[in-house]
Design an enzyme around this catalytic site. Structure first.
Site, PDB file in Angstrom:
ATOM      1  N   HIS A 103       0.856  -1.152  -0.003  1.00 32.65           N
ATOM      2  CA  HIS A 103       0.057  -0.059  -0.093  1.00 32.65           C
ATOM      3  C   HIS A 103       0.877   1.325   0.150  1.00 32.65           C
ATOM      4  CE1 HIS A 103      -3.105   2.663   2.267  1.00 32.65           C
ATOM      5  NE2 HIS A 103      -3.412   2.452   0.884  1.00 32.65           N
ATOM      6  N   ASP A 142      -1.047   6.148  -5.839  1.00 32.79           N
ATOM      7  CA  ASP A 142      -2.068   7.295  -6.065  1.00 32.79           C
ATOM      8  C   ASP A 142      -1.604   8.211  -7.028  1.00 32.79           C
ATOM      9  OD1 ASP A 142      -4.042   6.399  -3.616  1.00 32.79           O
ATOM     10  OD2 ASP A 142      -2.165   6.602  -2.776  1.00 32.79           O
ATOM     11  N   HIS A 187      -1.071  10.887  -2.376  1.00 30.48           N
ATOM     12  CA  HIS A 187      -2.067  10.258  -1.926  1.00 30.48           C
ATOM     13  C   HIS A 187      -3.171  11.388  -1.745  1.00 30.48           C
ATOM     14  CE1 HIS A 187      -4.997   9.341   1.316  1.00 30.48           C
ATOM     15  NE2 HIS A 187      -5.192   8.021   0.537  1.00 30.48           N
TER      16      HIS A 187
END
Length: 275
Positions: A37, A66, A79
């Site tokens: 992640h 992201d 992000h």
């Protein structure tokens, strides 16, 4: 995905097999897949090249990131829609609050330190462009779960992401078959990506109602919810459907607890965790 506190995100210390051609991130039967992640964000500042390398050093093949767009139309990996949490933007541009990504040029963002907040050894780490990020993944022979972040703030970003993937060679047969998935919380965004490049695997973030699943299966290969939203009935309903490439829909959950992600994923019968 929601912001994590500095250094909190857990990355399972396990080697992850490469995907078999013609499948999603999971390589067939076996242990659930761990997707890093924002990179190995427990060990390096999230969404940086250092986090990509930290994932690689720990045997993690798949990395999630992201993507957002700057004022001058460049794609960067970050992000939050604002810059202050993970960079020194308040120091470098003190009069530019609220420091939205979309209000800064790529050149301005390239001046920011995106590592010191995490620890002194990462001082000088930069916010990478998507192009830089893709190059590093190719260098490491890693795979990418790309999240298009806040697409309502960046009209047309789907086409921009597709152009960049094509420009960097990520729409060739090898990448498309086993090295790339594009996801978003925005259903319209996922549908747009599928329309532009139907050969690319896509995923919808969240836990749609059972009545919506069949419609989403027309353009999404994965449904990726928060772990706490999962139920046996919902998982079975997802797995009964086939996506646009003729394979059963897969589930990759996020928001899992430290040291429990893989065990819980195995118990629930899902394909993997983004953790």
């Amino acid at each position: 995905m929601k912001p994590a506190a500095a250094g909190v995100a857990f990355i399972a210390m396990a080697t992850v097999p490469l995907s078999a051609p013609g499948t999603g991130p999971r390589a067939g039967a076996g242990a659930p897949l761990v997707i890093a992640h924002r990179g190995a964000s427990r060990y390096a500042p999230e969404n940086t090249l250092a986090a990509v390398d930290a994932a690689y050093d720990r045997g993690l093949t798949w990395v999630e990131n992201d993507v957002q767009r700057t004022k001058d139309g460049q794609l960067v990996v970050l992000h939050d829609t604002t810059l202050e949490r993970t960079t020194d933007v308040e120091k470098i541009f003190p009069g530019r609050a609220p420091w939205r990504v979309r209000d800064f040029t790529a050149a301005e963002i390239s001046r920011l330190d995106a590592g010191s907040w995490f620890g002194p050894r990462f001082a000088g780490e930069r916010v990478p462009t998507l192009a830089d990020y893709l190059r590093r993944l190719d260098h490491n022979d890693q795979r990418l779960l790309l999240e298009i972040k806040s697409p309502k703030s960046y009209p047309g970003i789907e086409a921009g992401v597709v152009r960049e993937l094509r420009r960097r060679g990520w729409l060739d047969r090898a990448h498309v078959r086993s090295r790339l998935v594009v996801q978003s919380f925005c259903v319209k965004c996922v549908k747009a990506v599928h329309g532009l490049v139907p050969q690319v695997r896509t995923g919808i973030l969240g836990s749609p109602r059972l009545a919506e699943l069949a419609r989403y299966a027309r353009f999404a290969d994965e449904i990726n919810p928060r772990m706490s939203a999962l139920s046996s009935r919902w998982i079975k309903a997802v797995h009964r459907l086939r996506g646009p490439h003729g394979r059963p829909l897969e589930v990759y959950a996020w928001g899992v607890g430290k040291n429990t992600g893989v065990r819980e994923a195995r118990a629930r019968g899902i394909e993997g965790v983004i953790t």
